[in-house]
Write a protein that holds these residues in place. Structure first.
Motif, PDB file in Angstrom:
ATOM      1  N   GLU A  46       0.810  -1.222   0.000  1.00  0.00           N
ATOM      2  CA  GLU A  46       0.000   0.000   0.000  1.00  0.00           C
ATOM      3  C   GLU A  46       0.842   1.270   0.000  1.00  0.00           C
ATOM      4  O   GLU A  46       0.471   2.267  -0.606  1.00  0.00           O
ATOM      5  CB  GLU A  46      -0.934   0.014   1.213  1.00  0.00           C
ATOM      6  CG  GLU A  46      -1.976  -1.071   1.204  1.00  0.00           C
ATOM      7  CD  GLU A  46      -3.034  -0.858   0.136  1.00  0.00           C
ATOM      8  OE1 GLU A  46      -3.495   0.289  -0.046  1.00  0.00           O
ATOM      9  OE2 GLU A  46      -3.396  -1.847  -0.522  1.00  0.00           O
TER      10      GLU A  46
ATOM     11  N   LEU B 171       1.720   0.416  -4.588  1.00  0.00           N
ATOM     12  CA  LEU B 171       0.504   1.044  -5.108  1.00  0.00           C
ATOM     13  C   LEU B 171       0.759   2.451  -5.647  1.00  0.00           C
ATOM     14  O   LEU B 171       0.371   2.755  -6.783  1.00  0.00           O
ATOM     15  CB  LEU B 171      -0.604   1.048  -4.048  1.00  0.00           C
ATOM     16  CG  LEU B 171      -1.945   1.627  -4.479  1.00  0.00           C
ATOM     17  CD1 LEU B 171      -2.528   0.857  -5.657  1.00  0.00           C
ATOM     18  CD2 LEU B 171      -2.914   1.622  -3.307  1.00  0.00           C
TER      19      LEU B 171
ATOM     20  N   ASN C 103       0.356   3.437  -9.559  1.00  0.00           N
ATOM     21  CA  ASN C 103      -0.563   4.513  -9.964  1.00  0.00           C
ATOM     22  C   ASN C 103       0.168   5.601 -10.745  1.00  0.00           C
ATOM     23  O   ASN C 103      -0.354   6.130 -11.727  1.00  0.00           O
ATOM     24  CB  ASN C 103      -1.266   5.106  -8.742  1.00  0.00           C
ATOM     25  CG  ASN C 103      -2.356   4.208  -8.221  1.00  0.00           C
ATOM     26  OD1 ASN C 103      -2.924   3.393  -8.945  1.00  0.00           O
ATOM     27  ND2 ASN C 103      -2.645   4.325  -6.939  1.00  0.00           N
TER      28      ASN C 103
ATOM     29  N   ALA D 167       0.874   4.254 -14.211  1.00  0.00           N
ATOM     30  CA  ALA D 167      -0.359   4.270 -15.006  1.00  0.00           C
ATOM     31  C   ALA D 167      -0.675   5.680 -15.484  1.00  0.00           C
ATOM     32  O   ALA D 167      -1.029   5.896 -16.644  1.00  0.00           O
ATOM     33  CB  ALA D 167      -1.518   3.704 -14.187  1.00  0.00           C
TER      34      ALA D 167
ATOM     35  N   ALA E 285      -5.151   2.646 -17.502  1.00  0.00           N
ATOM     36  CA  ALA E 285      -5.928   2.428 -16.278  1.00  0.00           C
ATOM     37  C   ALA E 285      -5.045   1.748 -15.229  1.00  0.00           C
ATOM     38  O   ALA E 285      -4.287   0.829 -15.567  1.00  0.00           O
ATOM     39  CB  ALA E 285      -7.145   1.567 -16.573  1.00  0.00           C
ATOM     40  N   PRO E 286      -5.127   2.186 -13.975  1.00  0.00           N
ATOM     41  CA  PRO E 286      -4.316   1.561 -12.921  1.00  0.00           C
ATOM     42  C   PRO E 286      -4.462   0.044 -12.844  1.00  0.00           C
ATOM     43  O   PRO E 286      -3.495  -0.665 -12.574  1.00  0.00           O
ATOM     44  CB  PRO E 286      -4.806   2.230 -11.638  1.00  0.00           C
ATOM     45  CG  PRO E 286      -5.292   3.570 -12.094  1.00  0.00           C
ATOM     46  CD  PRO E 286      -5.896   3.324 -13.458  1.00  0.00           C
ATOM     47  N   LYS E 287      -5.668  -0.476 -13.104  1.00  0.00           N
ATOM     48  CA  LYS E 287      -5.853  -1.933 -13.010  1.00  0.00           C
ATOM     49  C   LYS E 287      -5.001  -2.684 -14.033  1.00  0.00           C
ATOM     50  O   LYS E 287      -4.634  -3.833 -13.817  1.00  0.00           O
ATOM     51  CB  LYS E 287      -7.327  -2.309 -13.148  1.00  0.00           C
ATOM     52  CG  LYS E 287      -7.923  -2.083 -14.514  1.00  0.00           C
ATOM     53  CD  LYS E 287      -9.376  -2.487 -14.549  1.00  0.00           C
ATOM     54  CE  LYS E 287      -9.938  -2.241 -15.943  1.00  0.00           C
ATOM     55  NZ  LYS E 287     -11.344  -2.590 -16.014  1.00  0.00           N
ATOM     56  N   LEU E 288      -4.647  -2.020 -15.139  1.00  0.00           N
ATOM     57  CA  LEU E 288      -3.783  -2.665 -16.127  1.00  0.00           C
ATOM     58  C   LEU E 288      -2.343  -2.796 -15.632  1.00  0.00           C
ATOM     59  O   LEU E 288      -1.583  -3.629 -16.117  1.00  0.00           O
ATOM     60  CB  LEU E 288      -3.805  -1.898 -17.447  1.00  0.00           C
ATOM     61  CG  LEU E 288      -5.130  -1.879 -18.186  1.00  0.00           C
ATOM     62  CD1 LEU E 288      -5.040  -1.005 -19.442  1.00  0.00           C
ATOM     63  CD2 LEU E 288      -5.562  -3.298 -18.547  1.00  0.00           C
TER      64      LEU E 288
ATOM     65  N   LEU F 187      -1.739  -2.780 -12.034  1.00  0.00           N
ATOM     66  CA  LEU F 187      -1.835  -3.520 -10.771  1.00  0.00           C
ATOM     67  C   LEU F 187      -2.057  -5.019 -10.983  1.00  0.00           C
ATOM     68  O   LEU F 187      -1.516  -5.834 -10.227  1.00  0.00           O
ATOM     69  CB  LEU F 187      -2.956  -2.950  -9.908  1.00  0.00           C
ATOM     70  CG  LEU F 187      -2.701  -1.540  -9.380  1.00  0.00           C
ATOM     71  CD1 LEU F 187      -3.953  -0.975  -8.726  1.00  0.00           C
ATOM     72  CD2 LEU F 187      -1.541  -1.542  -8.405  1.00  0.00           C
ATOM     73  N   GLY F 188      -2.800  -5.377 -11.998  1.00  0.00           N
ATOM     74  CA  GLY F 188      -3.071  -6.794 -12.269  1.00  0.00           C
ATOM     75  C   GLY F 188      -1.797  -7.606 -12.450  1.00  0.00           C
ATOM     76  O   GLY F 188      -1.606  -8.630 -11.770  1.00  0.00           O
TER      77      GLY F 188
ATOM     78  N   ARG G  22       0.094  -7.973  -9.142  1.00  0.00           N
ATOM     79  CA  ARG G  22      -0.533  -8.973  -8.267  1.00  0.00           C
ATOM     80  C   ARG G  22      -0.197 -10.390  -8.730  1.00  0.00           C
ATOM     81  O   ARG G  22       0.087 -11.268  -7.920  1.00  0.00           O
ATOM     82  CB  ARG G  22      -2.046  -8.773  -8.230  1.00  0.00           C
ATOM     83  CG  ARG G  22      -2.471  -7.615  -7.382  1.00  0.00           C
ATOM     84  CD  ARG G  22      -3.990  -7.585  -7.198  1.00  0.00           C
ATOM     85  NE  ARG G  22      -4.356  -6.406  -6.472  1.00  0.00           N
ATOM     86  CZ  ARG G  22      -4.946  -5.329  -7.003  1.00  0.00           C
ATOM     87  NH1 ARG G  22      -5.260  -5.306  -8.287  1.00  0.00           N
ATOM     88  NH2 ARG G  22      -5.228  -4.278  -6.262  1.00  0.00           N
ATOM     89  N   GLU G  23      -0.245 -10.612 -10.033  1.00  0.00           N
ATOM     90  CA  GLU G  23       0.075 -11.938 -10.571  1.00  0.00           C
ATOM     91  C   GLU G  23       1.536 -12.298 -10.305  1.00  0.00           C
ATOM     92  O   GLU G  23       1.850 -13.436  -9.967  1.00  0.00           O
ATOM     93  CB  GLU G  23      -0.242 -12.014 -12.060  1.00  0.00           C
ATOM     94  CG  GLU G  23      -1.722 -12.044 -12.359  1.00  0.00           C
ATOM     95  CD  GLU G  23      -2.450 -13.155 -11.604  1.00  0.00           C
ATOM     96  OE1 GLU G  23      -1.976 -14.310 -11.608  1.00  0.00           O
ATOM     97  OE2 GLU G  23      -3.491 -12.861 -10.977  1.00  0.00           O
TER      98      GLU G  23
END
Length: 142
Positions: A91, A95, A99, A102, A108-111, A113-114, A117-118
């Motif tokens: 965090e 993170l 961010n 991105a 997009a941040p999820k692109l 962060l994904g 995470r993997e």
């Protein structure tokens, strides 16, 4: 992100030292072309000594009690492991970096962060049992 996550896993599972990385404890070195060269870890003296992990690795536990986790005397081992990884590294460091990345590249941040995470999931599967429960995240009140 791989050197950060891999470095954390190495220190915590191969040496039994839990780093508390945050902004002033990590530096990113860049060359003159602004390409990343390396990550510099500072203040390695400010780590928790994980007696349970060190004992399982056959390493000494001759430390003063400051920043030492010695179960069953210290009953929050898994909370501290989780807090150092999930909050201090995840965090507080990963993170914001994700961010910012991105934002700079207009995605997009999820692109971002994904895949992080993997990557983390794939690295942690090699050390099962380090966290009490992979679906629980601990925090401490402010």
């Amino acid at each position: 992100m791989s050197p950060l996550i891999g470095g954390f896993i190495f220190l915590s599972t191969r040496l039994g030292l839990i780093p508390e990385w945050h902004a002033q404890n990590l530096l990113f070195e860049f060359d003159t072309d602004h390409k990343s060269k390396r990550i510099v870890f500072r203040d390695l003296g400010d780590m928790f000594k994980d007696y349970e992990m060190r004992r399982s690795l056959g390493k000494h536990v001759s430390f003063c009690s400051y920043k030492s986790l010695n179960p069953p005397q210290d009953d929050d081992l898994f909370k501290r492991r989780s807090f150092a990884y999930d909050y201090k590294l995840g965090e507080y460091l990963l993170l914001p970096l994700a961010n910012r990345f991105a934002h700079e590249f207009g995605v997009a941040p999820k692109l971002v962060l994904g895949p992080i995470r993997e990557l983390a999931r794939s690295l942690w599967t090699k050390v099962p049992g380090y966290f009490e429960n992979s679906k629980v995240w601990y925090d401490y009140p402010n």
